[in-house]
Scaffold this motif. Structure first.
Motif, mmCIF file in Angstrom:
data_model
loop_
_atom_site.group_PDB
_atom_site.id
_atom_site.type_symbol
_atom_site.label_atom_id
_atom_site.label_comp_id
_atom_site.label_asym_id
_atom_site.label_seq_id
_atom_site.Cartn_x
_atom_site.Cartn_y
_atom_site.Cartn_z
ATOM 1 N N ARG A 136 9.033 13.233 -5.777
ATOM 2 C CA ARG A 136 10.079 12.245 -5.461
ATOM 3 C C ARG A 136 9.943 11.063 -6.408
ATOM 4 O O ARG A 136 8.839 10.648 -6.747
ATOM 5 C CB ARG A 136 9.943 11.752 -4.024
ATOM 6 C CG ARG A 136 10.021 12.848 -2.981
ATOM 7 C CD ARG A 136 11.414 12.892 -2.356
ATOM 8 N NE ARG A 136 11.499 13.944 -1.376
ATOM 9 C CZ ARG A 136 11.468 13.749 -0.065
ATOM 10 N NH1 ARG A 136 11.335 12.525 0.417
ATOM 11 N NH2 ARG A 136 11.574 14.749 0.756
ATOM 12 N N VAL A 137 11.062 10.522 -6.809
ATOM 13 C CA VAL A 137 11.041 9.408 -7.754
ATOM 14 C C VAL A 137 10.507 8.148 -7.098
ATOM 15 O O VAL A 137 9.641 7.470 -7.637
ATOM 16 C CB VAL A 137 12.455 9.163 -8.338
ATOM 17 C CG1 VAL A 137 12.483 7.914 -9.204
ATOM 18 C CG2 VAL A 137 12.916 10.377 -9.134
ATOM 19 N N PHE A 138 11.026 7.823 -5.920
ATOM 20 C CA PHE A 138 10.654 6.571 -5.272
ATOM 21 C C PHE A 138 9.558 6.806 -4.243
ATOM 22 O O PHE A 138 9.704 7.636 -3.344
ATOM 23 C CB PHE A 138 11.886 5.907 -4.642
ATOM 24 C CG PHE A 138 12.907 5.565 -5.683
ATOM 25 C CD1 PHE A 138 12.698 4.507 -6.561
ATOM 26 C CD2 PHE A 138 14.065 6.305 -5.806
ATOM 27 C CE1 PHE A 138 13.629 4.196 -7.543
ATOM 28 C CE2 PHE A 138 15.004 6.007 -6.778
ATOM 29 C CZ PHE A 138 14.787 4.951 -7.653
ATOM 30 N N VAL A 139 8.480 6.076 -4.433
ATOM 31 C CA VAL A 139 7.305 6.236 -3.579
ATOM 32 C C VAL A 139 6.876 4.873 -3.051
ATOM 33 O O VAL A 139 7.293 3.830 -3.558
ATOM 34 C CB VAL A 139 6.137 6.898 -4.345
ATOM 35 C CG1 VAL A 139 6.509 8.304 -4.805
ATOM 36 C CG2 VAL A 139 5.690 6.048 -5.521
ATOM 37 N N VAL A 140 6.003 4.906 -2.050
ATOM 38 C CA VAL A 140 5.425 3.682 -1.502
ATOM 39 C C VAL A 140 4.519 3.089 -2.580
ATOM 40 O O VAL A 140 3.720 3.795 -3.197
ATOM 41 C CB VAL A 140 4.634 3.986 -0.211
ATOM 42 C CG1 VAL A 140 3.971 2.728 0.320
ATOM 43 C CG2 VAL A 140 5.546 4.614 0.832
#
Length: 149
Positions: free
Chosen positions: A38-42
């Motif tokens: 996934r591109v957006f992570v925490v």
């Protein structure tokens, strides 16, 4: 391709500056060892590098809203604002429907009134320009009439 709400495919047009910002995020902010594609992570805390959840996005947006001093700015409101701006810019209602992923044009009709408001504003603006031009022409003719006498 990822399916959106209701299993429908979504097309998301993006500007070139999006890719610049995305490249900077991937290079400078996204943890190198993220355990997901996934591109957006925490980015912080014990979940660092794990996929960003909808709740996580809501938290990020709430923080941005507080810093900006805004009362409202949910993901849904941002979506509505985007679609409203597209409609105000003259996008056909059917195109807004496709962009929104609405199966029925009835779901998109909320954006129809914008065209009437926009059209009324454009009419008023044009009428003011016509009135100003009419006054300028009348003044010019009056000056010419006096000069001829």
């Amino acid at each position: 391709m990822v399916e959106g709400k209701g299993g429908h495919h979504r097309v998301v047009p993006v500007a070139n500056r999006f890719f610049d910002a995305l490249g900077a995020y991937l290079h400078d902010e996204r943890p190198a060892g993220a355990g997901t594609d996934r591109v957006f992570v925490v980015l912080k805390g014990p979940r660092r590098g794990l996929p960003l959840s909808a709740e996580g996005l809501d938290e990020i947006l709430a923080g941005a809203r507080r810093r900006a001093g805004l009362e409202h700015a949910t993901c849904h409101e941002l979506r509505h604002t985007c679609l409203t701006r597209l409609r105000e810019a003259g996008m056909a209602l059917e195109a807004v429907q496709a962009q929104a992923g609405h199966l029925s044009i009835e779901s998109t009709r909320v954006y129809l009134h914008l065209a009437n408001d926009w059209l009324a504003g454009e009419y008023r603006r044009a009428a003011e320009l016509i009135d100003a031009d009419t006054a300028a022409v009348a003044e010019m003719l009056a000056v010419q009439t006096v000069a001829v006498r």
